[in-house]
Design an enzyme around this catalytic site. Structure first.
Site, PDB file in Angstrom:
ATOM      1  CG  HIS A   1      35.037  39.220  45.344  1.00 38.37           C
ATOM      2  ND1 HIS A   1      33.230  39.336  44.306  1.00 38.37           N
ATOM      3  CD2 HIS A   1      34.603  38.588  46.357  1.00 38.37           C
ATOM      4  CE1 HIS A   1      32.592  38.882  45.323  1.00 38.37           C
ATOM      5  NE2 HIS A   1      33.336  37.869  46.492  1.00 38.37           N
TER       6      HIS A   1
ATOM      7  CD  GLU B   1      35.020  35.241  45.266  1.00 41.05           C
ATOM      8  OE1 GLU B   1      34.987  34.864  46.525  1.00 41.05           O
ATOM      9  OE2 GLU B   1      34.095  34.345  44.774  1.00 41.05           O
TER      10      GLU B   1
END
Length: 355
Positions: A322, A17
């Site tokens: 994430h 991410e």
């Protein structure tokens, strides 16, 4: 420490991410293991890469807690080297001058202070209800109870809410390390639903805004003011302006918290609809942890697995990019293996000592 503290932890901040989580997890791992940290391409996946004020505050907090030295600790820097010293329990105060999330600073230093040789008190100033960061209510109701199940004392007190762009929030955290080695816990099922309610925070705004949010949410969730499922908490002096609509689901084995922040471009009804959609997505899955808790719980649990030598795991509704990035970072920093596999109606995360 069981880790080889002479082996540097080298991270590429553009991985996955490509945001600030890699930096925060890297700092926490460096402090907890004593390994020097070298991270490059910090926040390369963001429109404005490098260290912003709230990320720099995390670095400065880490240096204070471990008595370390940091090279590259300046605004805009995309490369950082941290040479940690011994983690020191004590009284700390960390302040973000802007409305950046002070709770992300807490999550950076908490893993190390969980392993310290005494109690710590951490006073934090900054934002408490921010976009792209966990709100205080999430940490207090969902995250902290899990940390306490490891044997750690974690008491959080909200002294003043801070909304973007003014900030000015105040939080006090009292951290007591476990008397014995951290105890890993499995969280595989939610258990029966015990309670559910919503809070509407809108200090400094028209009084009809939180009422409309709660009314819309209540219609969709079947919650009522009479049953105390729809609440407007009192505001403290000089809080706001700001708006947050928060839903809390208490199950026997887990509490989950969902939050939507109000925006100028959104009506109160739209804010409520967004929150209900988030809650419904969680309810459709059988995973115990929602997507945000699944991400933030991974590091404390991995530390417990490392220190105890015992595997543990949890189920979650989904594995976001994430979370996947955090898993990769943790596996680089600790002698543990993180395995993520599909389960019936959920995902299963298993953390075990590395062979």
């Amino acid at each position: 420490m069981k880790e080889n503290t002479s082996t540097p932890l080298t991270l590429d901040g553009s991985t996955g991410e490509g945001g600030g989580q890699i930096l925060r997890t890297g700092l926490a791992l460096s402090m907890a293991t004593g390994r020097p940290l070298h991270i490059t391409r910090i926040r390369a996946g963001r429109p404005k890469p490098g260290l912003m004020r709230q990320h720099l505050a995390c670095v400065q907090a880490a240096v204070a807690v471990c008595g370390g030295q940091a090279d590259g600790a300046e605004l805009g820097s995309q490369t950082l080297q941290l040479t940690p010293g011994a983690v020191r329990a004590g009284d700390y105060r960390f302040q973000i001058a802007t409305a950046g999330s002070c709770l992300l600073v807490l999550q950076t230093v908490l893993p190390a202070l969980m392993l310290a040789d005494g109690e710590s008190r951490v006073q934090l100033s900054g934002g408490t209800h921010n976009p792209m960061a966990p709100p205080f209510d999430f940490l207090e109701r969902a995250f902290a109870p899990l940390v306490r199940r490891l044997g750690v004392g974690l008491d959080l007190q909200l002294q003043r809410r801070g909304f973007y762009p003014a900030g000015g929030g105040e939080v006090l955290a009292h951290i007591t390390p476990a008397a014995l080695p951290l105890t890993p816990v499995n969280v595989l099922e939610r258990g029966p639903l015990m309670n559910g309610w919503a809070d509407a925070l809108a200090p400094g705004l028209a009084r009809n805004i939180p009422y409309r949010e709660l009314e819309t949410l209540g219609q969709r969730m079947g919650w009522t003011f009479e049953a105390d499922q729809l609440r407007q908490p009192a505001t403290r002096q000089n809080e706001g302006p700001g708006n947050a609509l928060i839903a809390t689901l208490e199950y026997a084995h887990i509490t989950e918290v969902f939050c939507q922040l109000g925006e100028r471009s959104l009506s109160a009804e739209q804010v409520a609809k967004r929150l209900v959609d988030e809650v419904r997505a969680y309810q459709r899955s059988s995973g115990a942890l929602g997507p945000h808790l699944a991400d933030q719980w991974m590091l404390p649990l991995a530390l417990a697995v490392w220190r105890s030598g015992r595997a543990a795991g949890y189920t979650c509704t989904e594995v976001t990019q994430h979370t996947a990035t955090n898993a990769q970072t943790i596996a680089q920093g600790l002698p543990v293996r993180v395995q993520i596999t599909p389960a019936e109606g959920a995902m299963h995360v298993e953390i075990s000592p590395a062979p």
